[in-house]
Design a protein around this motif. Structure first.
Motif, PDB file in Angstrom:
ATOM      1  N   VAL A   1     -53.311 -19.156 -46.689  1.00  0.00           N
ATOM      2  CA  VAL A   1     -53.026 -18.029 -44.781  1.00  0.00           C
ATOM      3  C   VAL A   1     -51.050 -18.016 -45.607  1.00  0.00           C
ATOM      4  CG1 VAL A   1     -52.332 -18.287 -42.775  1.00  0.00           C
ATOM      5  CG2 VAL A   1     -54.485 -18.429 -43.030  1.00  0.00           C
ATOM      6  N   LYS A   2     -50.280 -19.043 -46.125  1.00  0.00           N
ATOM      7  CA  LYS A   2     -48.910 -19.155 -46.322  1.00  0.00           C
ATOM      8  C   LYS A   2     -48.185 -17.947 -46.830  1.00  0.00           C
ATOM      9  CE  LYS A   2     -48.575 -21.367 -50.567  1.00  0.00           C
ATOM     10  NZ  LYS A   2     -47.723 -22.430 -50.912  1.00  0.00           N
ATOM     11  N   TYR A   3     -49.387 -16.962 -47.348  1.00  0.00           N
ATOM     12  CA  TYR A   3     -49.123 -16.168 -47.823  1.00  0.00           C
ATOM     13  C   TYR A   3     -48.575 -14.672 -47.121  1.00  0.00           C
ATOM     14  CZ  TYR A   3     -48.126 -18.639 -52.365  1.00  0.00           C
ATOM     15  OH  TYR A   3     -48.125 -19.314 -53.454  1.00  0.00           O
ATOM     16  N   LEU A   4     -49.308 -14.741 -45.695  1.00  0.00           N
ATOM     17  CA  LEU A   4     -49.011 -13.549 -44.948  1.00  0.00           C
ATOM     18  C   LEU A   4     -47.981 -13.322 -44.306  1.00  0.00           C
ATOM     19  CD1 LEU A   4     -53.136 -13.687 -42.950  1.00  0.00           C
ATOM     20  CD2 LEU A   4     -52.034 -12.420 -45.930  1.00  0.00           C
TER      21      LEU A   4
ATOM     22  N   ILE B   1     -56.544  -7.368 -40.039  1.00  0.00           N
ATOM     23  CA  ILE B   1     -55.737  -8.596 -40.770  1.00  0.00           C
ATOM     24  C   ILE B   1     -55.685  -7.944 -42.293  1.00  0.00           C
ATOM     25  CG2 ILE B   1     -55.581 -10.836 -42.020  1.00  0.00           C
ATOM     26  CD1 ILE B   1     -57.457 -11.318 -38.979  1.00  0.00           C
ATOM     27  N   ARG B   2     -54.074  -7.129 -42.656  1.00  0.00           N
ATOM     28  CA  ARG B   2     -53.604  -7.093 -44.288  1.00  0.00           C
ATOM     29  C   ARG B   2     -53.532  -8.210 -45.151  1.00  0.00           C
ATOM     30  NH1 ARG B   2     -52.136  -3.172 -39.935  1.00  0.00           N
ATOM     31  NH2 ARG B   2     -49.710  -4.112 -39.653  1.00  0.00           N
ATOM     32  N   THR B   3     -54.498  -8.795 -46.090  1.00  0.00           N
ATOM     33  CA  THR B   3     -54.359  -9.598 -46.918  1.00  0.00           C
ATOM     34  C   THR B   3     -55.133  -9.169 -48.057  1.00  0.00           C
ATOM     35  OG1 THR B   3     -55.704 -11.902 -47.078  1.00  0.00           O
ATOM     36  CG2 THR B   3     -56.843 -10.519 -45.581  1.00  0.00           C
ATOM     37  N   ALA B   4     -54.871  -9.767 -49.321  1.00  0.00           N
ATOM     38  CA  ALA B   4     -55.790  -9.754 -50.506  1.00  0.00           C
ATOM     39  C   ALA B   4     -57.156  -9.175 -50.048  1.00  0.00           C
ATOM     40  CB  ALA B   4     -55.181 -10.283 -51.457  1.00  0.00           C
ATOM     41  N   GLY B   5     -57.744 -10.421 -49.218  1.00  0.00           N
ATOM     42  CA  GLY B   5     -58.974 -10.969 -49.078  1.00  0.00           C
ATOM     43  C   GLY B   5     -58.865 -12.141 -48.671  1.00  0.00           C
TER      44      GLY B   5
ATOM     45  N   ASP C   1     -46.198 -22.748 -31.997  1.00  0.00           N
ATOM     46  CA  ASP C   1     -45.767 -22.949 -33.335  1.00  0.00           C
ATOM     47  C   ASP C   1     -46.865 -22.751 -33.949  1.00  0.00           C
ATOM     48  OD1 ASP C   1     -44.522 -23.765 -35.304  1.00  0.00           O
ATOM     49  OD2 ASP C   1     -43.590 -24.579 -34.680  1.00  0.00           O
ATOM     50  N   ARG C   2     -47.644 -21.392 -34.135  1.00  0.00           N
ATOM     51  CA  ARG C   2     -48.438 -20.968 -35.301  1.00  0.00           C
ATOM     52  C   ARG C   2     -48.645 -21.953 -36.938  1.00  0.00           C
ATOM     53  NH1 ARG C   2     -45.887 -15.779 -35.197  1.00  0.00           N
ATOM     54  NH2 ARG C   2     -44.431 -15.744 -37.062  1.00  0.00           N
ATOM     55  N   LYS C   3     -47.766 -22.052 -37.316  1.00  0.00           N
ATOM     56  CA  LYS C   3     -47.734 -22.425 -38.910  1.00  0.00           C
ATOM     57  C   LYS C   3     -47.241 -23.991 -37.984  1.00  0.00           C
ATOM     58  CE  LYS C   3     -44.258 -19.277 -40.913  1.00  0.00           C
ATOM     59  NZ  LYS C   3     -42.685 -19.181 -41.473  1.00  0.00           N
ATOM     60  N   GLU C   4     -47.216 -25.476 -37.175  1.00  0.00           N
ATOM     61  CA  GLU C   4     -47.196 -26.614 -36.832  1.00  0.00           C
ATOM     62  C   GLU C   4     -48.886 -26.852 -35.972  1.00  0.00           C
ATOM     63  OE1 GLU C   4     -45.126 -29.156 -37.947  1.00  0.00           O
ATOM     64  OE2 GLU C   4     -43.702 -28.332 -38.707  1.00  0.00           O
ATOM     65  N   LYS C   5     -49.389 -26.332 -35.673  1.00  0.00           N
ATOM     66  CA  LYS C   5     -50.400 -26.111 -34.349  1.00  0.00           C
ATOM     67  C   LYS C   5     -51.620 -25.372 -34.339  1.00  0.00           C
ATOM     68  CE  LYS C   5     -47.312 -28.569 -30.935  1.00  0.00           C
ATOM     69  NZ  LYS C   5     -47.013 -28.681 -29.604  1.00  0.00           N
ATOM     70  N   GLY C   6     -51.543 -24.208 -34.880  1.00  0.00           N
ATOM     71  CA  GLY C   6     -52.414 -22.748 -35.684  1.00  0.00           C
ATOM     72  C   GLY C   6     -53.049 -22.891 -36.472  1.00  0.00           C
ATOM     73  N   LEU C   7     -51.917 -23.258 -37.407  1.00  0.00           N
ATOM     74  CA  LEU C   7     -53.179 -22.806 -38.891  1.00  0.00           C
ATOM     75  C   LEU C   7     -53.056 -24.142 -39.708  1.00  0.00           C
ATOM     76  CD1 LEU C   7     -51.070 -19.143 -39.174  1.00  0.00           C
ATOM     77  CD2 LEU C   7     -53.353 -19.427 -38.974  1.00  0.00           C
ATOM     78  N   LEU C   8     -54.086 -24.003 -41.049  1.00  0.00           N
ATOM     79  CA  LEU C   8     -53.831 -24.875 -42.033  1.00  0.00           C
ATOM     80  C   LEU C   8     -52.850 -23.847 -43.224  1.00  0.00           C
ATOM     81  CD1 LEU C   8     -57.090 -27.114 -41.669  1.00  0.00           C
ATOM     82  CD2 LEU C   8     -54.851 -27.884 -40.320  1.00  0.00           C
ATOM     83  N   LEU C   9     -51.400 -23.779 -43.328  1.00  0.00           N
ATOM     84  CA  LEU C   9     -50.789 -23.057 -44.031  1.00  0.00           C
ATOM     85  C   LEU C   9     -52.030 -23.080 -45.339  1.00  0.00           C
ATOM     86  CD1 LEU C   9     -47.515 -23.374 -42.634  1.00  0.00           C
ATOM     87  CD2 LEU C   9     -49.150 -21.350 -42.302  1.00  0.00           C
ATOM     88  N   GLN C  10     -51.862 -24.152 -46.462  1.00  0.00           N
ATOM     89  CA  GLN C  10     -51.925 -24.568 -46.981  1.00  0.00           C
ATOM     90  C   GLN C  10     -53.613 -23.618 -48.112  1.00  0.00           C
ATOM     91  OE1 GLN C  10     -49.796 -24.947 -49.591  1.00  0.00           O
ATOM     92  NE2 GLN C  10     -48.397 -25.726 -47.976  1.00  0.00           N
ATOM     93  N   THR C  11     -54.473 -23.464 -47.106  1.00  0.00           N
ATOM     94  CA  THR C  11     -55.560 -22.895 -47.264  1.00  0.00           C
ATOM     95  C   THR C  11     -56.075 -21.847 -46.775  1.00  0.00           C
ATOM     96  OG1 THR C  11     -56.430 -24.341 -44.662  1.00  0.00           O
ATOM     97  CG2 THR C  11     -56.784 -25.074 -46.021  1.00  0.00           C
TER      98      THR C  11
END
Length: 498
Positions: A395-398, A386-390, A338-348
């Motif tokens: 991360v939550k917007y990817l 990784i396709r991102t604006a920068g 579960d990347r959202k719960e355990k793998g990432l800090l979505l707000q950062t």
């Protein structure tokens, strides 16, 4: 010709000047299962939110039963016969099955407010029986499997005389047996004339269950095909705008000496006496039904669970691992299910997530060197495409695939010897899956050893050099790539083979 119950014509939608939907066309007929496919970010969810009134279209028309319609929200849509079964279920765990079924529309005795509990329980049983589900209406919902909870959500929709059912990744957390039950229910609903929109990344399910497939790409409808008249390659080409080539990259790594050895690993009431080894450059897949102990094994290896017994060696040296920081020091990394719960800090930001595992290296006297942190992030963004604006983007917007690549980037910076992967492509579209497989292949070429847990048998067969099969916490089969088949793996996973 069967009439369309839903027609969406020229639907356009923008958010903060970003053009998300660019003239989408879609139609849904009574009594059909219509698959909606596209890479993460293609516009599938936005399109369904516009249909159900959660968003308002900037341009375009929606016809429901031949009439121009604009629902005011999900409740309005549901009252008119359009319901959504979300990937994240909306049931309340501490309520009973019947209480969840009638939540917000309880049956009462006149103005007294007293609940007609027995009648709600009887009706719940009837609705479940309609779907072929035998379940006590008094059962606490939180004690049920995810599959049964999903059946309750579907029964709620049936009870509300739903004519259009939107199912968003409905099988993502289900066991094989639960998936079969779900498919039986879907077939019954189709026979009853219910129209189903089926959103899924799982090609096998789409080709098995759907009557038609509509593909979105970059906010545009690329085309609609009769499922019986198309194939995997054509759908993938429509989704990604190019030929994807072989579904799984050819394994090119040279397999070397033993890197990881596990002997007699046990965790009380979860798995027992598990032993295996992994060589440099090798991918060992772990297959088995849900509840077999697959996730628990990799989490125990990583020190996220305390092992009861067993020994672990890395490069011939016995290691002690009781905590994740000890595992990291030995050269292990874990990409969680579960990347959202355990793998990432979505707000950062992307940058902050990538640097999480390398703060000591990126800091001096306790202060993070931001230029160094940015350089590291930019290097990984380029390396993993990784396709991102920068690197500053949250991360939550990817998309799901790009979020997963950020998780890979976070761990690749520590240059692991052993990479533990738990469902590495869950919720990831077919194009991003291929990119993740390529990353795995490149890592093994550098001598990294990979242990991969996956519920998708084609993925296990396509990417593993060797496959271990678990059943009820025990290893019941081991196959080399050239000998492995889906039938052999399922036989070992279900107990038909000892």
């Amino acid at each position: 010709m069967t009439p369309s119950i839903v027609e969406m014509k020229g639907i356009q939608k923008s958010f903060l000047k970003v053009h998300v939907l660019k003239g989408i066309d879609f139609d849904l007929k009574k009594g059909e299962i219509h698959a909606l496919m596209g890479e993460n970010g293609a516009g599938k969810s936005t399109m369904m939110k516009i249909l159900t009134g959660m968003y308002k279209a900037d341009e375009g028309d929606i016809l429901f039963k031949g009439k121009n319609t604009a629902f005011s929200g999900a409740k309005d849509a549901e009252q008119n016969g359009v319901a959504v079964i979300h990937q994240e279920l909306s049931l309340i765990p501490h309520l009973t099955v019947a209480e969840n079924m009638f939540l917000g529309k309880e049956l009462t005795y006149g103005k007294t407010g007293w609940l007609r509990t027995k009648e709600m329980e009887r009706k719940t049983t009837d609705f479940l029986n309609t779907l072929g589900i035998t379940l006590s209406p008094r059962k606490r919902t939180g004690d049920l499997s995810i599959g049964l909870q999903q059946m309750i959500e579907i029964a709620r929709a049936v009870a509300a005389n739903t004519e259009v059912l939107i199912m968003d990744e409905p099988t993502a957390a289900l066991t094989d047996q639960e998936i079969e039950t779900l498919f039986q229910v879907m077939n019954k609903l189709r026979e009853q004339g219910v129209a189903i929109v089926y959103i899924s990344h799982r090609m096998e399910e789409v080709f098995r269950m759907s009557d038609r497939v509509t593909v979105l790409r970059d906010g545009k409808s690329i085309g609609t095909k009769l499922t019986s008249e198309t194939n995997f390659e054509e759908i993938v080409s429509m989704m990604v705008g190019r030929e994807l080539g072989e579904r799984f990259p050819e394994r090119t790594a040279q397999i070397g000496e033993e890197r990881l050895r596990v002997e007699g690993l046990s965790l009380e009431e979860t798995f027992k006496d598990v032993s295996f080894s992994v060589k440099k450059g090798e991918i060992v897949g772990i297959a088995g039904l849900m509840g077999a102990g697959r996730t628990e094994i990799v989490e125990t290896l990583f020190g996220a669970r305390r092992k009861a017994t067993g020994n672990i060696w890395i490069d011939g040296e016995k290691v002690t691992i009781h905590r994740p920081d000890q595992a990291i020091k030995t050269g292990m990394a874990l990409i969680t299910e579960d990347r959202k719960e355990k793998g990432l800090l979505l707000q950062t930001s992307v940058k902050e997530n990538i640097s999480l595992t390398q703060l000591k290296r990126l800091a001096t006297k306790g202060w993070i060197l931001h230029r160094k942190e940015s350089e590291q992030a930019d290097k990984m963004i380029q390396k993993l495409s990784i396709r991102t604006a920068g690197s500053h983007q949250q991360v939550k917007y990817l998309s799901g695939g790009n979020q997963q690549k950020v998780v890979f980037a976070k761990w690749l910076g520590v240059q692991p010897k052993v990479l533990l992967l738990d469902e590495p492509t869950r919720g990831v579209d077919v194009g991003a899956k291929k990119e993740i497989y390529t990353i795995m292949n490149e890592l093994t070429e550098q001598g990294v050893s990979i242990v991969m847990v996956s519920s998708e048998l084609p993925e296990v067969l396509g990417m593993s050099d060797r496959i271990l099969v678990l059943r009820e916490g025990k290893v019941t089969g081991e196959f080399y790539k050239e000998d492995a088949t889906q039938e052999k793996i399922m036989e070992a996973a279900t107990g038909g083979m000892n």
